[in-house]
Design a protein around this motif. Structure first.
Motif, PDB file in Angstrom:
ATOM      1  N   LYS A 196       0.876  -1.239  -0.099  1.00 44.74           N
ATOM      2  CA  LYS A 196       0.109   0.038   0.033  1.00 44.74           C
ATOM      3  C   LYS A 196       0.882   0.951   0.071  1.00 44.74           C
ATOM      4  CE  LYS A 196      -4.264  -1.313   2.042  1.00 44.74           C
ATOM      5  NZ  LYS A 196      -5.379  -1.198   2.957  1.00 44.74           N
ATOM      6  N   ASP A 232     -11.225  -3.591  -6.143  1.00 40.24           N
ATOM      7  CA  ASP A 232     -10.076  -2.794  -6.385  1.00 40.24           C
ATOM      8  C   ASP A 232      -9.082  -3.478  -7.211  1.00 40.24           C
ATOM      9  OD1 ASP A 232      -9.178  -4.529  -4.671  1.00 40.24           O
ATOM     10  OD2 ASP A 232      -7.863  -3.104  -3.599  1.00 40.24           O
ATOM     11  N   ASP A 265     -12.488  -5.569  -1.801  1.00 39.65           N
ATOM     12  CA  ASP A 265     -11.265  -5.310  -2.348  1.00 39.65           C
ATOM     13  C   ASP A 265     -10.301  -6.557  -1.926  1.00 39.65           C
ATOM     14  OD1 ASP A 265     -11.895  -2.690  -2.821  1.00 39.65           O
ATOM     15  OD2 ASP A 265     -10.715  -1.590  -1.084  1.00 39.65           O
ATOM     16  N   GLN A 266      -9.252  -6.646  -2.651  1.00 35.95           N
ATOM     17  CA  GLN A 266      -8.319  -7.851  -2.564  1.00 35.95           C
ATOM     18  C   GLN A 266      -7.864  -8.194  -1.191  1.00 35.95           C
ATOM     19  OE1 GLN A 266      -4.079  -7.722  -3.966  1.00 35.95           O
ATOM     20  NE2 GLN A 266      -4.843  -9.294  -5.673  1.00 35.95           N
TER      21      GLN A 266
END
Length: 362
Positions: free
Chosen positions: A14, A139, A194-195
């Motif tokens: 991230k 996402d 999301d993943q």
């Protein structure tokens, strides 16, 4: 998934962008190092991989990301204690492996209760039609098309992106024509979250429900023996492979019923970021578990107390680390030992009588 021994792979973060790490281990336990040898773990609070220190034999994040210099005096190649490793291994193993595959020691055995194969339903001959579902996250999407995957799995002359052959061709070769394994490819379906959510939560049932609804699937098409059980169910998810929990490529068990059929074994792996990333190695390895009930032939460590010092059959079999050869595009053959267990060897020579013999490689 077969063992990874010192393979350099790219991981997303991230914070800090993609990072190259050297990976050791398998889907039950893995260790990560920077390319210069410092052990790291992913720190959820920092959103990036950070250097580790050892606390009571267990990795703990220092909070220092790999974009910075390591803490002064931090040793390279740190490893968790055997006790910690085996504890983590056992908990992960019991999560992925069904109870009937676990022997008295809590681990699969090469010579187990099923004459060397894993227990469970075996579909290693005849025309077997599998279902492969392409998956996108809320996402993370993909540029890999359904046609790209269809060619990789089913083509009679697949050589794209450096691959030796298609998955279908591979099993035709290995089985001496006794197994014709094809796949219907559907999708991609878009998951609701999301993943990162699916690292610790299985995506398989949600993806299957979406595919059934969107593509009007009849699961009876995937029961070659007419026994009320789906033969082969695979999931390919968008993006690079994540070697984390439920997104680590693996074969395991769902134990659910849909349309009156049992759905037990499944495989999951990634598609990569684009078609050039496609490789048959992991898919063929996990298929070996799912259809043929082949065991892994790499060493888990705990079985003989040696903590990863052995490589098992190394790169000499698909079910050891041979699925990684040629970046997964030119996997090893299935060893003669395993092929014999599922009656794929069409020529046998008895060496117990006097004479001259010739063994020709294929």
């Amino acid at each position: 998934m077969s063992a990874i021994t010192g393979e350099t792979l790219t991981f997303g973060q991230k914070v800090g962008g993609d990072i190259s790490l050297v990976v050791y281990g398998d889907e039950f336990y893995a260790r990560y190092e920077t390319v210069d040898g410092h052990s790291v773990i992913y720190d959820l609070y920092k959103g990036s991989y950070c250097y580790v220190e050892l606390l009571d034999g267990q990795f703990s994040s220092t909070g220092v990301p790999t974009t910075k210099a390591p803490p002064a005096g931090l040793p390279r190649h740190l490893r968790e204690s055997d006790r910690t490793r085996n504890r983590l291994f056992k908990s992960r193993y019991e999560m992925l492996r069904p109870p009937e595959q676990v022997g008295e020691t809590g681990l699969m055995r090469t010579h187990g209760p099923n004459d060397g194969l894993l227990t469970g339903r075996q579909v290693s001959s005849g025309a077997v039609r599998g279902l492969t579902i392409l998956v996108e996250f809320a996402d993370v999407g993909t540029s890999v098309s359904r046609d790209d995957i269809d060619l990789m799995l089913n083509s009679d002359d697949y050589r794209s992106h450096g691959n030796y052959c298609s998955v279908r061709q591979y099993y035709q070769l290995m089985s001496s024509g006794k197994l014709d394994y094809t796949n219907d490819v559907v999708g991609p379906v878009k998951l609701s979250k999301d993943q990162s959510y699916y690292i610790n939560n299985r995506l398989m049932e949600e993806a299957l429900d979406l595919a059934i609804a969107e593509f009007d699937l009849d699961l009876n098409d995937y029961d070659s023996k007419d026994e009320g059980t789906v033969d082969a169910l695979s999931f390919l998810y968008a993006g690079r492979t994540l070697y984390k929990n439920w997104l680590w490529p693996h074969n395991s068990v769902l134990r659910i019923r849909k349309q009156g059929l049992n759905i037990n074994y499944y495989t999951i792996q990634s598609m990569g970021r684009s078609a050039v990333d496609l490789s048959i190695g992991t898919f063929t390895h996990e298929t070996g578990h799912m259809l043929c009930r082949f065991p892994d032939l790499y060493d888990y460590g705990q079985r003989d107390g040696d903590s990863e010092k052995s490589a098992g059959l190394g790169s000499y079999c698909l079910m050891s680390s041979g699925n990684h050869l040629g970046r997964g595009k030119v996997p090893s053959p299935v060893s003669a030992y395993l092929r014999d267990l599922v009656n794929w060897c069409h020529t046998k020579i008895d060496l117990n009588t006097q004479g001259s013999y010739v063994a020709e490689h294929g």
